[in-house]
Write an enzyme that holds these catalytic residues in place. Sequence first.
Site, PDB file in Angstrom:
ATOM      1  N   LYS A   1      30.840  64.908  32.872  1.00  0.00           N
ATOM      2  CA  LYS A   1      30.813  63.531  32.360  1.00  0.00           C
ATOM      3  C   LYS A   1      29.848  62.668  33.185  1.00  0.00           C
ATOM      4  CE  LYS A   1      32.968  59.654  32.990  1.00  0.00           C
ATOM      5  NZ  LYS A   1      31.876  58.739  32.639  1.00  0.00           N
TER       6      LYS A   1
ATOM      7  N   GLU B   1      32.374  62.827  46.699  1.00  0.00           N
ATOM      8  CA  GLU B   1      31.164  62.296  47.353  1.00  0.00           C
ATOM      9  C   GLU B   1      31.189  60.796  47.085  1.00  0.00           C
ATOM     10  OE1 GLU B   1      29.051  64.175  48.998  1.00  0.00           O
ATOM     11  OE2 GLU B   1      29.514  66.187  48.296  1.00  0.00           O
TER      12      GLU B   1
ATOM     13  N   CYS C   1      23.589  56.030  47.725  1.00  0.00           N
ATOM     14  CA  CYS C   1      24.813  56.133  48.551  1.00  0.00           C
ATOM     15  C   CYS C   1      24.498  56.143  50.035  1.00  0.00           C
ATOM     16  CB  CYS C   1      25.597  57.375  48.160  1.00  0.00           C
ATOM     17  SG  CYS C   1      24.592  58.865  48.193  1.00  0.00           S
TER      18      CYS C   1
ATOM     19  N   GLU D   1      30.202  48.126  50.908  1.00  0.00           N
ATOM     20  CA  GLU D   1      29.001  48.683  50.286  1.00  0.00           C
ATOM     21  C   GLU D   1      28.505  47.709  49.209  1.00  0.00           C
ATOM     22  OE1 GLU D   1      29.436  52.068  47.605  1.00  0.00           O
ATOM     23  OE2 GLU D   1      27.736  53.017  48.610  1.00  0.00           O
TER      24      GLU D   1
HETATM   25  P1  NAD Z   1      32.030  54.531  39.949  1.00  0.00           P
HETATM   26  O1  NAD Z   1      33.006  55.048  40.939  1.00  0.00           O
HETATM   27  O2  NAD Z   1      32.302  53.245  39.296  1.00  0.00           O
HETATM   28  O3  NAD Z   1      31.826  55.604  38.765  1.00  0.00           O
HETATM   29  C1  NAD Z   1      31.449  56.943  39.001  1.00  0.00           C
HETATM   30  C2  NAD Z   1      31.855  57.787  37.811  1.00  0.00           C
HETATM   31  O4  NAD Z   1      33.277  57.769  37.705  1.00  0.00           O
HETATM   32  C3  NAD Z   1      31.341  57.315  36.459  1.00  0.00           C
HETATM   33  O5  NAD Z   1      30.998  58.428  35.667  1.00  0.00           O
HETATM   34  C4  NAD Z   1      32.553  56.611  35.869  1.00  0.00           C
HETATM   35  O6  NAD Z   1      32.560  56.616  34.452  1.00  0.00           O
HETATM   36  C5  NAD Z   1      33.678  57.472  36.386  1.00  0.00           C
HETATM   37  N1  NAD Z   1      34.995  56.818  36.455  1.00  0.00           N
HETATM   38  C6  NAD Z   1      35.304  55.500  36.448  1.00  0.00           C
HETATM   39  N2  NAD Z   1      36.634  55.318  36.488  1.00  0.00           N
HETATM   40  C7  NAD Z   1      37.193  56.545  36.533  1.00  0.00           C
HETATM   41  C8  NAD Z   1      38.530  57.008  36.615  1.00  0.00           C
HETATM   42  N3  NAD Z   1      39.564  56.194  36.657  1.00  0.00           N
HETATM   43  N4  NAD Z   1      38.739  58.349  36.670  1.00  0.00           N
HETATM   44  C9  NAD Z   1      37.707  59.223  36.653  1.00  0.00           C
HETATM   45  N5  NAD Z   1      36.424  58.827  36.555  1.00  0.00           N
HETATM   46  C10 NAD Z   1      36.154  57.499  36.521  1.00  0.00           C
HETATM   47  O7  NAD Z   1      30.631  54.531  40.722  1.00  0.00           O
HETATM   48  P2  NAD Z   1      29.237  53.987  40.199  1.00  0.00           P
HETATM   49  O8  NAD Z   1      29.270  52.510  40.227  1.00  0.00           O
HETATM   50  O9  NAD Z   1      28.866  54.704  38.948  1.00  0.00           O
HETATM   51  O10 NAD Z   1      28.264  54.559  41.350  1.00  0.00           O
HETATM   52  C11 NAD Z   1      28.064  53.967  42.566  1.00  0.00           C
HETATM   53  C12 NAD Z   1      28.902  54.593  43.663  1.00  0.00           C
HETATM   54  O11 NAD Z   1      28.626  55.991  43.775  1.00  0.00           O
HETATM   55  C13 NAD Z   1      28.578  54.021  45.038  1.00  0.00           C
HETATM   56  O12 NAD Z   1      29.775  53.779  45.737  1.00  0.00           O
HETATM   57  C14 NAD Z   1      27.784  55.132  45.708  1.00  0.00           C
HETATM   58  O13 NAD Z   1      27.807  55.091  47.113  1.00  0.00           O
HETATM   59  C15 NAD Z   1      28.451  56.335  45.154  1.00  0.00           C
HETATM   60  N6  NAD Z   1      27.590  57.523  45.281  1.00  0.00           N
HETATM   61  C16 NAD Z   1      27.889  58.468  46.246  1.00  0.00           C
HETATM   62  C17 NAD Z   1      27.058  59.573  46.421  1.00  0.00           C
HETATM   63  C18 NAD Z   1      27.347  60.604  47.486  1.00  0.00           C
HETATM   64  O14 NAD Z   1      26.724  61.662  47.449  1.00  0.00           O
HETATM   65  N7  NAD Z   1      28.240  60.355  48.433  1.00  0.00           N
HETATM   66  C19 NAD Z   1      25.939  59.738  45.610  1.00  0.00           C
HETATM   67  C20 NAD Z   1      25.662  58.777  44.639  1.00  0.00           C
HETATM   68  C21 NAD Z   1      26.498  57.671  44.496  1.00  0.00           C
END
Ligand code: NAD
Length: 490
Positions: free
Chosen positions: A174, A249, A283, A384
């Site tokens: 997804k 992650e 990230c 963040e």
């Molecule tokens: P997010 O947590 O809002 O969403 C990430 C994914 O989770 C999306 O596909 C979203 O649809 C899904 N999601 C949302 N609610 C959910 C739920 N209740 N259950 C399961 N899935 C759900 O994050 P974002 O705003 O898309 O991305 C930014 C974040 O990602 C930042 O915090 C960034 O640091 C992190 N990130 C981490 C890494 C790493 O390798 N550590 C890499 C890239 C991004």
Amino acid sequence: MMNSKMYINGKWVESENDHSIEVINPANKEKIAKVPRATRKDTQRAIDAAREAFEEGVWSELSAHERAEFLMKIADKLTEKKDELAALEAMNNGKTKMEADFDVSDSIDCFRYYAGLITAPDGQTVPSHEPMQSIVVQEPMGVVGLIVPWNFPLLMGVWKIAPALAAGNTIVFKPAELTPMTAIELFKIIDEIGLPKGVANLVLGKGSESGQMLAESQDIDMVSFTGSTEIGRQVMKAASSNIKKVSLELGGKSPNIIFDDADFETAVDYALFGIFYGAGQVCTAGSRILVQEGIYNQFIDRLIERAKHIRVGPGMDKNVEMGAITSSKQLDSILDYVEIGKKEGATLALGGKRLTEDGLEKGFFMEPTIFTDVHSDMRIVQEEIFGPVITVQKFKNEAEAVKLANDTDYGLAGAVFSQDGAKAMRVIKKVRAGITWINTYHSNHAGAPWGGYKQSGIGRGLGTQGLHEFQEVKQINVNLAVEPVGWFSN
Ligand code: NAD
């Protein structure tokens, strides 16, 4: 406008109720595509297909060499479409075309790396009591749910899809609702090369619906999630339903430590690259610059001088160095943090505003932003922001640098700049983070494990650890003298 579908059980399908999501280009708000919005029933169909394919063994029972061949074919097709895919990524995410070019190249490398790794010898033999022989083998987890964010839509997906498939799992993937376009293209390739049906499934939909369902489903053996720490916590809770394996992650607030004896221009250059690459929506962004007192003022002056000249605009424009913020919601959140920083008493030394001149008003653009006079208990130093915003703090000595560096709940990344190799090594070893650099920033390779300490995650992606993450471990004990054990007397 493109009309795209989901890929479930080897077929391109709409959602059962025809609900859809509009995908836009954040550089100009133009609609790029309409994609289905998966319901719980659609998501269940994908899970069922993956389960059936796993139980039938159409993928897990292929030899590692056969699976590797499929992965190499995916890499070849991605290579053919490299330029087209990078342009699509830039258009959907808002990043520059050059940044997207690197993402596609890294995705290709990742498929090739895992195609190679899966065919390398693995497992162990363990010394055992004679006449027993104990061997350890790696097996697939089973059905794996993969959930990724919008900042590196293709690359974050590939970092999971390549090792999960290499290990013999079947998957339900997804992508983020904002950025599904390159994932759809990747699944077109998966379809074209003839991966057995049900092995790889693509559901497009909301996190709170299909994402949540992947995390809580009883029919899934593992969920691998990349995203925010807040949602990671929810995923972990939901995954407890059937004690499924979780790999996370998550977010970061990474320190970039600059000592007086650093090569000055190199350190300034990497400080800019550390935060403004990807408009800070990375990230591992080096969002906290820690500078030693001897060069503090001079460093800030040079940082501001250079950041002022960063060219912000649409990612497809060759002259642009920093692209758009991926959504209006994210832009609002970044602007809120600027207000929070001002209220907390930090000095806004540069930027802080949305850019709306010269055609930029059509999209979501933000000035490179620098806060000085900050201290560790400010929210802008602890939380963040995920945008082009840095805080700059002063430190006196090694001990204080380490203390400030570790003073957040996160532990994803960190860097040290110094020409004293021993000092740089001493300090980096004390930084509580999983991805670190000395005299560089953001460099990475598919072979090196990726992940965070503390609230930045659990487990590791990439490298051999990234493959093991998607594998169960089994001990097989073999009796080399087949005779009764003789434990009971009759
Ligand atoms: P997010 O947590 O809002 O969403 C990430 C994914 O989770 C999306 O596909 C979203 O649809 C899904 N999601 C949302 N609610 C959910 C739920 N209740 N259950 C399961 N899935 C759900 O994050 P974002 O705003 O898309 O991305 C930014 C974040 O990602 C930042 O915090 C960034 O640091 C992190 N990130 C981490 C890494 C790493 O390798 N550590 C890499 C890239 C991004």
